[in-house]
Design a protein around this motif. Structure first.
Motif, PDB file in Angstrom:
ATOM      1  N   ALA A 122       0.644  -1.206  -0.174  1.00  0.00           N
ATOM      2  CA  ALA A 122       0.328   0.176   0.204  1.00  0.00           C
ATOM      3  C   ALA A 122       0.693   1.358  -0.081  1.00  0.00           C
ATOM      4  O   ALA A 122       0.617   2.402  -0.631  1.00  0.00           O
ATOM      5  CB  ALA A 122      -0.771  -0.139   1.254  1.00  0.00           C
ATOM      6  N   ALA A 147       2.513   1.582  -3.447  1.00  0.00           N
ATOM      7  CA  ALA A 147       0.830   1.493  -4.422  1.00  0.00           C
ATOM      8  C   ALA A 147       0.709   3.691  -4.617  1.00  0.00           C
ATOM      9  O   ALA A 147       0.812   3.875  -5.572  1.00  0.00           O
ATOM     10  CB  ALA A 147       0.062   1.202  -4.230  1.00  0.00           C
ATOM     11  N   LYS A 154       0.031   5.169  -8.063  1.00  0.00           N
ATOM     12  CA  LYS A 154      -0.490   3.997  -8.660  1.00  0.00           C
ATOM     13  C   LYS A 154      -1.650   3.769  -7.823  1.00  0.00           C
ATOM     14  O   LYS A 154      -2.944   3.418  -8.127  1.00  0.00           O
ATOM     15  CB  LYS A 154       0.371   3.155  -8.698  1.00  0.00           C
ATOM     16  CG  LYS A 154       0.926   2.071  -9.365  1.00  0.00           C
ATOM     17  CD  LYS A 154       1.864   1.057  -9.256  1.00  0.00           C
ATOM     18  CE  LYS A 154       2.935   1.129 -10.199  1.00  0.00           C
ATOM     19  NZ  LYS A 154       4.030  -0.114 -10.085  1.00  0.00           N
ATOM     20  N   TYR A 155      -1.651   4.803  -6.535  1.00  0.00           N
ATOM     21  CA  TYR A 155      -3.164   4.410  -5.744  1.00  0.00           C
ATOM     22  C   TYR A 155      -3.599   5.995  -4.710  1.00  0.00           C
ATOM     23  O   TYR A 155      -2.593   6.180  -4.027  1.00  0.00           O
ATOM     24  CB  TYR A 155      -2.769   2.978  -4.731  1.00  0.00           C
ATOM     25  CG  TYR A 155      -3.821   3.101  -3.440  1.00  0.00           C
ATOM     26  CD1 TYR A 155      -5.450   2.820  -4.048  1.00  0.00           C
ATOM     27  CD2 TYR A 155      -4.119   3.233  -2.314  1.00  0.00           C
ATOM     28  CE1 TYR A 155      -6.118   3.059  -2.988  1.00  0.00           C
ATOM     29  CE2 TYR A 155      -4.775   3.219  -0.884  1.00  0.00           C
ATOM     30  CZ  TYR A 155      -5.809   2.985  -1.404  1.00  0.00           C
ATOM     31  OH  TYR A 155      -6.869   3.139  -0.683  1.00  0.00           O
ATOM     32  N   ASP A 209      -6.132  -4.384   4.850  1.00  0.00           N
ATOM     33  CA  ASP A 209      -6.341  -2.573   4.331  1.00  0.00           C
ATOM     34  C   ASP A 209      -6.660  -2.394   3.558  1.00  0.00           C
ATOM     35  O   ASP A 209      -6.817  -3.315   2.057  1.00  0.00           O
ATOM     36  CB  ASP A 209      -4.502  -2.445   4.317  1.00  0.00           C
ATOM     37  CG  ASP A 209      -4.217  -2.359   3.052  1.00  0.00           C
ATOM     38  OD1 ASP A 209      -4.135  -3.440   2.598  1.00  0.00           O
ATOM     39  OD2 ASP A 209      -2.935  -2.400   3.121  1.00  0.00           O
ATOM     40  N   LEU A 258      -6.012  -0.997   0.379  1.00  0.00           N
ATOM     41  CA  LEU A 258      -5.018  -1.607  -1.101  1.00  0.00           C
ATOM     42  C   LEU A 258      -5.791  -2.616  -1.070  1.00  0.00           C
ATOM     43  O   LEU A 258      -5.986  -2.735  -2.213  1.00  0.00           O
ATOM     44  CB  LEU A 258      -4.090  -1.350  -0.916  1.00  0.00           C
ATOM     45  CG  LEU A 258      -3.283  -1.948  -2.379  1.00  0.00           C
ATOM     46  CD1 LEU A 258      -3.687  -0.489  -3.360  1.00  0.00           C
ATOM     47  CD2 LEU A 258      -1.791  -1.810  -2.253  1.00  0.00           C
ATOM     48  N   GLU A 294      -9.191  -2.487  -1.863  1.00  0.00           N
ATOM     49  CA  GLU A 294     -10.200  -2.154  -3.325  1.00  0.00           C
ATOM     50  C   GLU A 294      -9.786  -3.070  -4.248  1.00  0.00           C
ATOM     51  O   GLU A 294     -10.775  -2.724  -5.453  1.00  0.00           O
ATOM     52  CB  GLU A 294      -9.128  -0.408  -3.094  1.00  0.00           C
ATOM     53  CG  GLU A 294      -9.500   0.651  -4.389  1.00  0.00           C
ATOM     54  CD  GLU A 294      -8.561   1.335  -5.106  1.00  0.00           C
ATOM     55  OE1 GLU A 294      -8.763   2.248  -5.815  1.00  0.00           O
ATOM     56  OE2 GLU A 294      -7.494   0.423  -5.281  1.00  0.00           O
ATOM     57  N   ARG A 314      -4.824  -5.211  -9.498  1.00  0.00           N
ATOM     58  CA  ARG A 314      -4.976  -4.349  -8.306  1.00  0.00           C
ATOM     59  C   ARG A 314      -3.816  -4.289  -7.397  1.00  0.00           C
ATOM     60  O   ARG A 314      -3.092  -3.382  -7.055  1.00  0.00           O
ATOM     61  CB  ARG A 314      -6.260  -3.853  -8.196  1.00  0.00           C
ATOM     62  CG  ARG A 314      -7.186  -3.859  -9.855  1.00  0.00           C
ATOM     63  CD  ARG A 314      -6.832  -2.441  -9.837  1.00  0.00           C
ATOM     64  NE  ARG A 314      -7.002  -1.365  -9.070  1.00  0.00           N
ATOM     65  CZ  ARG A 314      -6.991   0.441  -9.395  1.00  0.00           C
ATOM     66  NH1 ARG A 314      -7.180  -0.076 -10.741  1.00  0.00           N
ATOM     67  NH2 ARG A 314      -6.932   0.781  -8.819  1.00  0.00           N
ATOM     68  N   ARG A 349       0.236  -5.089  -8.792  1.00  0.00           N
ATOM     69  CA  ARG A 349       0.819  -3.748  -9.668  1.00  0.00           C
ATOM     70  C   ARG A 349       2.223  -2.466  -9.054  1.00  0.00           C
ATOM     71  O   ARG A 349       2.348  -2.226  -8.568  1.00  0.00           O
ATOM     72  CB  ARG A 349       0.115  -2.479 -10.792  1.00  0.00           C
ATOM     73  CG  ARG A 349      -0.738  -1.731 -10.237  1.00  0.00           C
ATOM     74  CD  ARG A 349      -2.045  -1.348 -10.364  1.00  0.00           C
ATOM     75  NE  ARG A 349      -2.672  -0.939  -9.229  1.00  0.00           N
ATOM     76  CZ  ARG A 349      -3.202   1.020 -10.372  1.00  0.00           C
ATOM     77  NH1 ARG A 349      -3.189   1.228 -10.780  1.00  0.00           N
ATOM     78  NH2 ARG A 349      -3.788   1.032  -8.865  1.00  0.00           N
TER      79      ARG A 349
END
Lengths: 77, 144
Positions: free
Chosen positions: A38, A41, A46-47, B84, B86, B89, B141, B144
């Motif tokens: 996370a 990203a 990317k997020y 979490d 991420l 999602e 997702r 990546r």
């Protein structure tokens, strides 16, 4: 209307702030209670984090959210 | 000696506390409904099966599926509470990709079968492809 598929990911200073504190991605992830992926990203754009996570990041670095994240709208004027 | 003062009015819970209480009540109701539904379904299934001369193997299969559904439901609940945002999602995107793949495959195949171009739609194949698409979307997702 904001399109869900729009690729307007925000820029952020997370990597710089992390480097200033000499934290690894895993260490930052632990402090934020998210996975290392996370953090990666978010750093690589990317997020976009959720608002609660953005607030946690701001509190961790003792900064306002807009000092860390930039949606490209602040400097227009 | 001072007498006891009248106790103050009970504190009004903050909006956040009331929201938490509301979420607790909501979750409790959903969990109770799920358990009740499972029990009713189990009883109805058992009674129906008993009336139709179900064999021991069939009864074991029914119990096995019921246990699988309960375990999968509880496992999903704990998984989604632990992951979490991420990963959450990524799961949402996987679900979206999966449902779209299912829709396109099923409708497309059914239409082609109806037109006589192909054989009837095969549910197992559609399920497999749907899962593949959902897994691919999740992995993309997430990593990546």
């Amino acid at each position: 209307m904001q399109r869900a598929f729009a690729k307007d990911i925000m820029k952020n200073r997370l990597k710089v702030l992390r480097a200033e504190r000499d934290w690894s991605q895993a260490e930052l992830a632990g402090r934020l209670d998210v996975s290392r992926q996370a953090v990666n990203a978010i750093e690589t754009g990317k997020y976009d984090p959720s608002l609660p996570l953005a607030f946690r990041i701001g509190r961790l670095f003792n900064m306002a959210i807009e000092e860390i994240f930039d949606d490209g709208e602040n400097n227009v004027g | 000696m001072m007498g006891k003062t009248m106790s103050a009015e009970p504190e009004t819970p903050s909006g956040e506390a009331r929201l938490k209480a509301y979420h607790r009540r909501y979750t409790g109701i959903i969990v109770r409904l799920m358990i009740a539904g499972g029990l009713i379904g189990g009883v109805v299934g058992a009674v129906t099966a008993a009336g139709e001369g179900t064999t021991l193997a069939q009864a074991a299969a029914i119990i096995g599926v019921a246990l699988f559904v309960i375990a999968a439901g509880l496992g999903s609940y704990h998984y989604f509470r632990a992951v979490d945002e991420l990963e959450l999602e990524a799961n949402k995107w996987a679900g979206l990709a999966g449902i779209n793949a299912y829709l396109l495959l099923y409708v497309g195949w059914r239409f082609l079968a109806w037109s006589g171009v192909t054989a009837n739609a095969n549910g197992d194949v559609i399920f497999g492809i749907t899962m593949l698409v959902a897994c691919a979307a999740f992995l993309y997702r997430r990593f990546r």
